[in-house]
Design a protein around this motif. Structure first.
Motif, PDB file in Angstrom:
ATOM      1  N   ASN A 105       0.855  -1.177   0.000  1.00  0.00           N
ATOM      2  CA  ASN A 105       0.000   0.000   0.000  1.00  0.00           C
ATOM      3  C   ASN A 105       0.897   1.235   0.000  1.00  0.00           C
ATOM      4  OD1 ASN A 105      -2.275   1.660   0.084  1.00  0.00           O
ATOM      5  ND2 ASN A 105      -2.130   1.832   2.304  1.00  0.00           N
ATOM      6  N   ILE A 122      -0.340  -1.367  -6.828  1.00  0.00           N
ATOM      7  CA  ILE A 122      -1.246  -2.034  -5.893  1.00  0.00           C
ATOM      8  C   ILE A 122      -1.944  -3.213  -6.558  1.00  0.00           C
ATOM      9  CG2 ILE A 122      -3.426  -1.754  -4.639  1.00  0.00           C
ATOM     10  CD1 ILE A 122      -2.496   1.024  -3.813  1.00  0.00           C
ATOM     11  N   ASN A 126      -1.099  -6.944  -5.341  1.00  0.00           N
ATOM     12  CA  ASN A 126      -2.160  -7.447  -4.466  1.00  0.00           C
ATOM     13  C   ASN A 126      -3.155  -8.354  -5.171  1.00  0.00           C
ATOM     14  OD1 ASN A 126      -0.854  -5.698  -2.771  1.00  0.00           O
ATOM     15  ND2 ASN A 126      -2.651  -4.470  -2.251  1.00  0.00           N
ATOM     16  N   LEU A 164      -7.421   4.696   2.770  1.00  0.00           N
ATOM     17  CA  LEU A 164      -6.793   3.511   2.163  1.00  0.00           C
ATOM     18  C   LEU A 164      -7.396   3.217   0.794  1.00  0.00           C
ATOM     19  CD1 LEU A 164      -6.599   1.098   5.250  1.00  0.00           C
ATOM     20  CD2 LEU A 164      -4.791   2.564   4.326  1.00  0.00           C
ATOM     21  N   TYR A 167      -6.097   0.645  -1.965  1.00  0.00           N
ATOM     22  CA  TYR A 167      -5.848  -0.589  -1.212  1.00  0.00           C
ATOM     23  C   TYR A 167      -7.160  -1.286  -0.880  1.00  0.00           C
ATOM     24  CZ  TYR A 167      -4.274  -3.542   2.695  1.00  0.00           C
ATOM     25  OH  TYR A 167      -4.016  -4.584   3.540  1.00  0.00           O
TER      26      TYR A 167
END
Length: 262
Positions: A105, A122, A126, A164, A167
């Motif tokens: 992040n 990201i 991720n 966030l 994320y």
């Protein structure tokens, strides 16, 4: 290597004779998961982006008498993923368990405030990397009769935090990836489940758990009155990888003290 049913477990551990790959496993949740899988009998391949971190994790776990090897792996790099697969195949010629814990992040800020470069990083690490790594591992899991895959999301997927932004989106995507892969891999007898940690005391989350205002608000809403520990996640992952969870797939399970999911 043939997996055992729960009635055939030997004193070696519930995951005896299995080979597990854990990404992002030299610190925090990933390290705790690697340790627990090894304690339960698996040979574990740990990995992260920095050689010194891999060396430390391997030395620490081997010093505890556990069967562990490791290699550097930036999961967004194809050549690193290939090296990770090769390292895992050195022990027994196949792979039984994949735990995708690596995550990034690079921005604390709003969704629309994220640059294209931040989005790419990201989503690449991720979301894309777990799918691409699994694709590379799949031929070596199919010949092991049964397999288990664990993706690591976050309760930010249930209750997003405005700071966030991107994320949150990536961790929500992992819930969908879990469901989709579970359907695709069910005919191959490979189960896919998702660990959904809440606030766990790690270096990754210290921006939250070191915040006094956050902690005071947290205590008002969570009756357990403590921040989670990495070890709180590890036992669940070992269970989900074991024969005792052989009829569980496509699930996302929160380890959060309390979650907003019904």
């Amino acid at each position: 290597s043939v997996r055992m049913t729960s009635s055939e477990i030997t004193p070696k551990g519930i995951l005896a004779n299995q080979v597990a790959v854990v990404t992002g496993s030299t610190d925090g949740i990933g390290f705790a998961i690697a340790r627990r899988l090894a304690q339960d009998g698996a040979h574990v391949v740990v990995s992260s982006r920095k050689q010194q971190n891999v060396d430390w994790a391997v030395a620490t776990l081997q010093g505890e008498g556990l069967s562990v090897t490791g290699t550097v792996c930036h999961v967004a790099k194809a050549e690193d993923r290939e090296r990770l697969v090769a390292k895992a195949l050195e022990h027994g010629g196949g792979i039984d368990i994949l735990v995708c814990n690596a995550g990034v992040n690079p921005l604390v800020g709003s969704t629309l405030g994220a640059s294209e470069q931040v989005w790419d990083k990201i989503l690449s690490v991720n979301v894309k990397a777990p799918a691409l790594l699994l694709r590379q591992l799949l031929p070596h899991m199919e010949n092991r009769w049964r397999g288990a895959v664990i993706l690591v999301s976050s309760t930010a997927a249930y209750t997003p935090r405005v700071d966030l932004g991107a994320y949150n989106v990536s961790k929500t995507a992992l819930l969908g990836l879990t469901r989709t892969l579970a359907l695709e891999l069910a005919p191959k007898d490979i189960r896919v489940n998702c660990l959904v940690p809440g606030v766990i005391e790690t270096n990754f989350s210290k921006v939250l758990h070191k915040n006094e205002t956050f902690w005071n608000n947290y205590k008002e809403n969570y009756q357990l009155q403590r921040i989670g520990r990495p070890e709180d996640c590890a036992g669940l992952v070992s269970f989900l990888c074991s024969p005792d969870a052989s009829y569980i797939t496509g699930e996302n399970i929160a380890v959060a003290g309390l979650s907003s999911r019904l």
